[in-house]
Design an enzyme around this catalytic site. Structure first.
Site, short mmCIF file in Angstrom:
data_model
loop_
_atom_site.label_atom_id
_atom_site.label_comp_id
_atom_site.label_asym_id
_atom_site.label_seq_id
_atom_site.Cartn_x
_atom_site.Cartn_y
_atom_site.Cartn_z
N GLU A 194 36.37 50.95 40.44
CA GLU A 194 37.46 51.45 40.53
C GLU A 194 38.03 51.66 39.11
O GLU A 194 38.96 52.87 39.07
CB GLU A 194 38.75 50.34 41.22
CG GLU A 194 38.81 48.99 40.49
CD GLU A 194 39.93 48.19 41.41
OE1 GLU A 194 39.79 48.07 42.55
OE2 GLU A 194 40.62 47.68 40.40
N ARG A 222 38.50 41.80 45.73
CA ARG A 222 38.01 42.31 44.39
C ARG A 222 36.82 43.24 44.96
O ARG A 222 36.02 42.85 46.01
CB ARG A 222 37.56 41.52 43.22
CG ARG A 222 38.41 40.79 42.50
CD ARG A 222 39.45 41.74 41.55
NE ARG A 222 40.20 41.31 40.96
CZ ARG A 222 41.50 41.10 41.20
NH1 ARG A 222 42.06 41.83 42.20
NH2 ARG A 222 42.50 40.70 40.40
N HIS A 236 44.41 49.83 44.70
CA HIS A 236 44.73 48.63 44.20
C HIS A 236 46.24 48.48 44.30
O HIS A 236 46.83 48.18 43.39
CB HIS A 236 44.29 48.26 42.89
CG HIS A 236 43.87 46.92 42.55
ND1 HIS A 236 42.90 46.43 41.86
CD2 HIS A 236 44.58 45.86 42.86
CE1 HIS A 236 42.78 45.13 41.90
NE2 HIS A 236 44.29 44.82 42.17
N ASP A 287 41.25 48.06 49.26
CA ASP A 287 42.32 48.12 48.56
C ASP A 287 41.69 48.13 47.16
O ASP A 287 42.26 48.48 46.09
CB ASP A 287 43.64 47.06 48.52
CG ASP A 287 44.65 47.58 47.59
OD1 ASP A 287 45.13 48.45 47.49
OD2 ASP A 287 45.03 46.45 46.82
P1 NAI Z 1 43.79 31.53 45.49
O1 NAI Z 1 43.02 30.81 44.39
O2 NAI Z 1 45.17 30.63 46.08
O3 NAI Z 1 42.75 31.46 46.76
C1 NAI Z 1 41.29 31.61 46.73
C2 NAI Z 1 40.53 30.93 47.51
O4 NAI Z 1 39.09 31.51 47.48
C3 NAI Z 1 40.63 29.55 47.41
O5 NAI Z 1 40.82 28.77 48.59
C4 NAI Z 1 39.07 29.09 46.89
O6 NAI Z 1 38.33 27.85 47.30
C5 NAI Z 1 38.54 30.38 47.72
N1 NAI Z 1 37.22 30.73 47.38
C6 NAI Z 1 36.42 30.36 46.00
N2 NAI Z 1 35.00 30.70 46.22
C7 NAI Z 1 34.89 31.02 47.29
C8 NAI Z 1 33.56 31.36 48.20
N3 NAI Z 1 32.56 31.34 47.57
N4 NAI Z 1 33.82 31.83 49.62
C9 NAI Z 1 35.05 31.61 50.27
N5 NAI Z 1 36.08 31.24 49.53
C10 NAI Z 1 36.00 30.85 48.28
O7 NAI Z 1 43.91 33.17 45.53
P2 NAI Z 1 44.84 33.96 45.97
O8 NAI Z 1 46.24 34.07 45.36
O9 NAI Z 1 45.06 34.05 47.37
O10 NAI Z 1 44.19 35.51 45.83
C11 NAI Z 1 42.77 35.74 46.42
C12 NAI Z 1 42.31 37.11 45.90
O11 NAI Z 1 43.02 38.11 46.06
C13 NAI Z 1 42.39 37.04 44.21
O12 NAI Z 1 41.14 36.13 43.82
C14 NAI Z 1 42.33 38.40 43.82
O13 NAI Z 1 40.92 38.76 43.72
C15 NAI Z 1 42.81 39.10 45.02
N6 NAI Z 1 44.10 39.69 44.37
C16 NAI Z 1 44.22 41.14 44.85
C17 NAI Z 1 45.43 41.73 44.59
C18 NAI Z 1 45.72 43.14 44.96
O14 NAI Z 1 46.74 43.91 44.58
N7 NAI Z 1 44.79 43.77 45.75
C19 NAI Z 1 46.65 40.93 44.15
C20 NAI Z 1 46.26 39.52 43.85
C21 NAI Z 1 45.25 39.02 44.05
#
Ligand code: NAI
Length: 331
Positions: free
Chosen positions: A263, A234, A296, A258
């Site tokens: 945005e 994000r 994005h 991305d």
């Molecule tokens: P997920 O929920 O599987 O993993 C997120 C990880 O971040 C978790 O392991 C969590 O413990 C960790 N986390 C939480 N707070 C943290 C901190 N302060 N410092 C470090 N790590 C921390 O989520 P997933 O599916 O891996 O997605 C990650 C991010 O990718 C989403 O939150 C979303 O913002 C982004 N995303 C972007 C997309 C795009 O098209 N650019 C599409 C899908 C997701």
């Protein structure tokens, strides 16, 4: 069930249409983003299907409830654009698509890194212009480099596996470490160590008050000179002004984005090619030869769209049949 689909694009109509075929759901597609001005379009629709830039605030939710809406089906994982307290208060359930393709996003992060460090966009333009000189295209090997991964959930872990395949060393930071990362040989360290020792830093954590501006003047002051940073998470994870300062003095060697803090205002997901960019910070980013921005699109693969559509329809069907969607937020 009648469903009002907001921020609809032709690809949404295509994939949701296929997933809904044979069901009793009637989908009405609206190009408009959901907000107070257009909320009336959803009147008499039991469900609203929303995307990341739809503003599902308290007033919108109250108007939706009055119009008969009982479910917000997000066709995304994040739900920071929905006022969950008001949703509960007015009796609207909220559901989402928790995972659709970690590969799509992880692979896009890798695409940004490779394009940046091998200067592919520049090379592409040069060759088309009959310029076959190599000066200015010098890259670096990924093999042997240290990659720091912030956020080792679904996407971060897939990304780690790919980078391991390139022969990289893995550092990681996450408040909830996972075994799969350890099996890949990753070493969990604190954020300062990750920033100080990584050649490449990839952001895969959600946007929260803890991660807001995680890349800032202080963290950029300890990075290896010429570090590569890639953000497919994000926009708010990076203080863009601090990144620009670091790009100007060379501390930041490459920046792949991305996502961008503003945005929505810049008009991501829309064709703005005939408009003047009003965001001077974004415009400044576009001037750097070592910055690569995509709008994005990391999630945007056929597999991900199919998963999003199928999970969204499954949420709608479960809600209709049982009163609860499959992936309810806050249940
Ligand atoms: P997920 O929920 O599987 O993993 C997120 C990880 O971040 C978790 O392991 C969590 O413990 C960790 N986390 C939480 N707070 C943290 C901190 N302060 N410092 C470090 N790590 C921390 O989520 P997933 O599916 O891996 O997605 C990650 C991010 O990718 C989403 O939150 C979303 O913002 C982004 N995303 C972007 C997309 C795009 O098209 N650019 C599409 C899908 C997701």
């Amino acid at each position: 069930m009648r469903v009002a689909v907001f921020s609809s694009k032709p690809y949404d109509e295509q994939y949701l249409g296929v997933a809904a075929a044979g069901s009793a759901h009637k989908l009405d597609f609206f190009e408009a983003s959901l907000n107070c001005d257009v909320v009336k379009l959803a009147a008499d629709h039991e469900a609203v299907c929303a995307f990341v830039h739809d503003d599902v605030n308290g007033q919108v939710l109250r108007d939706l409830a009055e119009g008969g809406t009982r479910l917000i089906a997000l066709r995304a994982a994040g739900f920071n654009n929905v006022d969950l307290d008001v949703a509960k208060e007015v009796g609207i359930k909220v559901c989402r698509v928790p995972a659709y393709s970690p590969y799509a996003v992880a692979e896009h992060a890798v695409a940004l890194i490779l394009s940046l460090v091998r200067r592919t966009p520049r090379a592409y333009n040069r060759v088309r212009d009959g310029n076959f000189a190599l000066d200015g295209l010098l890259g670096y090997d990924l093999n042997g480099k240290t990659v720091g991964i912030v956020g080792t959930g679904r996407i971060g872990t897939v990304f780690a596996g790919i980078m391991k395949g390139f022969g990289c060393e893995l550092l990681a930071f996450d408040p909830f470490p996972n075994d799969e990362m350890t099996k890949l040989g990753a070493k969990y360290v604190d954020l300062r160590e990750l920033f100080s020792n990584s050649d490449i830093i990839a952001l895969h954590a959600p946007l929260t008050s803890d991660t807001h501006h995680l890349v800032n003047a202080a963290t950029l002051s300890v990075v290896k000179p010429g570090v590569t940073i890639v953000n497919t998470s994000r926009g708010g994870l990076i203080d863009t002004e601090a990144a620009i300062d670091a790009l100007k003095d060379g501390r930041l060697g490459y920046l792949g984005l991305d996502v961008y803090e503003e945005e929505h205002a810049v008009g991501f997901f829309e064709d703005q090619s005939a408009s003047i960019i009003q965001d001077d910070t974004f415009a400044r980013l576009l001037t750097f030869p070592n910055v690569l921005i995509t709008a994005h699109q990391a999630f945007f693969t056929a597999e991900a769209l199919q998963n999003i559509a199928e999970t969204t329809i499954a949420n709608l069907t479960a809600f209709e049949e049982t009163g609860s969607p499959v992936h309810e937020v806050g249940a």
